[in-house]
Design a protein around this motif. Structure first.
Motif, mmCIF file in Angstrom:
data_model
loop_
_atom_site.group_PDB
_atom_site.id
_atom_site.type_symbol
_atom_site.label_atom_id
_atom_site.label_comp_id
_atom_site.label_asym_id
_atom_site.label_seq_id
_atom_site.Cartn_x
_atom_site.Cartn_y
_atom_site.Cartn_z
ATOM 1 N N PRO A 153 -6.285 31.316 37.377
ATOM 2 C CA PRO A 153 -6.040 32.017 36.110
ATOM 3 C C PRO A 153 -4.679 32.726 36.103
ATOM 4 C CG PRO A 153 -8.251 32.488 36.926
ATOM 5 C CD PRO A 153 -7.534 31.767 38.019
ATOM 6 N N GLU A 154 -4.059 32.789 34.928
ATOM 7 C CA GLU A 154 -2.726 33.366 34.804
ATOM 8 C C GLU A 154 -2.646 34.804 35.308
ATOM 9 O OE1 GLU A 154 0.315 32.137 33.852
ATOM 10 O OE2 GLU A 154 -0.627 30.162 33.884
ATOM 11 N N LYS A 155 -3.664 35.599 35.033
ATOM 12 C CA LYS A 155 -3.650 36.994 35.477
ATOM 13 C C LYS A 155 -3.586 37.070 36.997
ATOM 14 C CE LYS A 155 -6.149 41.368 35.216
ATOM 15 N NZ LYS A 155 -7.378 42.076 34.764
ATOM 16 N N LYS A 156 -4.351 36.223 37.645
ATOM 17 C CA LYS A 156 -4.364 36.205 39.108
ATOM 18 C C LYS A 156 -3.022 35.714 39.650
ATOM 19 C CE LYS A 156 -6.314 36.778 43.092
ATOM 20 N NZ LYS A 156 -6.614 38.141 43.567
ATOM 21 N N ILE A 157 -2.426 34.740 38.967
ATOM 22 C CA ILE A 157 -1.118 34.226 39.373
ATOM 23 C C ILE A 157 -0.073 35.347 39.328
ATOM 24 C CG2 ILE A 157 0.787 32.699 38.706
ATOM 25 C CD1 ILE A 157 -1.330 30.673 37.785
ATOM 26 N N ASP A 158 -0.097 36.118 38.228
ATOM 27 C CA ASP A 158 0.854 37.223 38.091
ATOM 28 C C ASP A 158 0.651 38.255 39.198
ATOM 29 O OD1 ASP A 158 1.929 36.065 35.846
ATOM 30 O OD2 ASP A 158 0.759 37.271 34.424
ATOM 31 N N GLU A 159 -0.597 38.535 39.520
ATOM 32 C CA GLU A 159 -0.897 39.507 40.575
ATOM 33 C C GLU A 159 -0.381 39.019 41.935
ATOM 34 O OE1 GLU A 159 -5.102 40.024 40.487
ATOM 35 O OE2 GLU A 159 -5.107 41.195 38.622
ATOM 36 N N MET A 160 -0.589 37.740 42.215
ATOM 37 C CA MET A 160 -0.162 37.201 43.505
ATOM 38 C C MET A 160 1.351 37.166 43.621
ATOM 39 S SD MET A 160 -2.943 34.241 44.540
ATOM 40 C CE MET A 160 -2.612 33.178 43.132
ATOM 41 N N LEU A 161 2.052 36.858 42.522
ATOM 42 C CA LEU A 161 3.505 36.853 42.551
ATOM 43 C C LEU A 161 4.031 38.261 42.790
ATOM 44 C CD1 LEU A 161 6.142 35.222 42.197
ATOM 45 C CD2 LEU A 161 6.084 35.874 39.774
ATOM 46 N N TYR A 162 3.417 39.239 42.123
ATOM 47 C CA TYR A 162 3.825 40.635 42.312
ATOM 48 C C TYR A 162 3.606 41.055 43.767
ATOM 49 C CZ TYR A 162 4.313 45.648 41.645
ATOM 50 O OH TYR A 162 4.735 46.958 41.747
ATOM 51 N N ASP A 163 2.458 40.686 44.319
ATOM 52 C CA ASP A 163 2.166 41.011 45.724
ATOM 53 C C ASP A 163 3.213 40.397 46.645
ATOM 54 O OD1 ASP A 163 -0.060 42.447 45.060
ATOM 55 O OD2 ASP A 163 -1.495 40.865 45.562
ATOM 56 N N ARG A 164 3.577 39.152 46.374
ATOM 57 C CA ARG A 164 4.527 38.449 47.241
ATOM 58 C C ARG A 164 5.902 39.105 47.240
ATOM 59 N NH1 ARG A 164 7.696 32.752 46.644
ATOM 60 N NH2 ARG A 164 7.660 32.142 48.835
#
Length: 287
Positions: A153-164
């Motif tokens: 899901p897009e929300k999870k993708i955004d969260e993972m990119l921010y974490d990275r």
């Protein structure tokens, strides 16, 4: 004082820093024969090339060194930006009287550094060899596209990119400043989609890529958010599509070799493939 001893590891002072270097084969170097310049991966010393350096020196002169704060080289508290490392390497080669042309061989983060060197000194380069490099062609959108392919899901993708890019920041590690600072530089380059690198010209020289196809992440280090092995293979395919474009953009005969039996350290897992193909590159430049 001129540096005249070859085939040994030595220390040389450049820009106020003592650098640990290795040279072999320069005493027999003929005019216009390219020198092989090795650039190590993140936080790794020149011993990482031990399985291939001697054999490569049988057909071309070789040079390797430890970057600042790595291995036996002095620590300096300066951030190892792509430009700084390239200019510093250029000064080391000049001090040692190792003249162009150069074939640059970079592993992992070393791939980013040789791309920078090649862009800053394009007329000094005869060839580029990338060994499972940190992907300097990657954008944040490329990274997100992998997870979209996996149905995240897009929300999870955004969260993972921010974490990275942002949550993995760490406090300055003065004791291990060399490896710590190199990790920070790679992270900073990712934040800008490697703008510092992509702005540089690409030399019109043969480009070789070696890609490791063996998934090696230990079970306890795999992501809990997605299928890590599936991610690895999709990412490799995505990277190789961009790298093929880079090879074509050079306008010269290049190569992309995908080795299913090798992991990230291809030159350790399959040294013969690396040695033989560097030799092919050297021989092709004589034609």
């Amino acid at each position: 004082m001129p540096f005249t001893l070859f085939g040994q590891e030595k220390s040389i002072n450049v820009n106020g820093t003592n650098y640990h270097v290795f040279l072999k084969g320069f005493e027999n170097r003929s005019q216009n024969t390219p020198a092989i310049i090795f650039e190590n991966g993140m936080g790794v010393d020149l011993g990482n090339w031990s399985k291939i350096m001697e054999q490569v020196s049988s057909f071309a002169p070789v040079f390797a060194y430890d970057r600042a704060g790595i291995g036996k080289t002095d620590k300096i508290f300066k951030m190892p930006t792509a430009k700084f490392v390239a200019e510093n390497l250029h000064d080391i080669l000049k001090t040692l009287k190792i003249t162009p042309p150069y074939i640059l061989v970079g592993h992992s983060l070393g791939g980013v550094y040789i791309r920078s060197f090649a862009g800053l000194y394009p007329n000094e380069i005869s060839g580029l060899v990338f060994i499972d490099p940190a992907d300097f062609t990657e954008t944040k959108n490329d990274w997100n596209a992998i997870f979209r392919t996996m149905g995240i899901p897009e929300k999870k993708i955004d969260e993972m990119l921010y974490d990275r890019l942002y949550r993995q920041q760490s406090k300055v590690d003065s004791l291990h400043f060399g490896p710590w600072s190199e990790r920070q530089i790679l992270n900073d380059l990712r934040k800008t989609d490697f703008a510092e690198i992509t702005a540089l010209p690409l030399p019109k020289v043969p480009i070789y890529f070696f890609v490791g196809g063996k998934f090696e992440v230990p079970l306890d280090q795999r992501s809990k958010d997605f299928d890590h092995e599936a991610f690895f293979h999709i990412k490799n395919n995505s990277n190789m599509e961009r790298w093929k474009k880079l090879i074509y953009a050079s306008g010269k005969a290049g190569m992309l070799l995908y080795l299913t039996n090798a992991g990230h350290y291809i030159h350790l897992d399959d040294p013969k493939s690396v040695i033989n193909n560097i030799k092919i590159l050297v021989e092709s430049l004589k034609e």
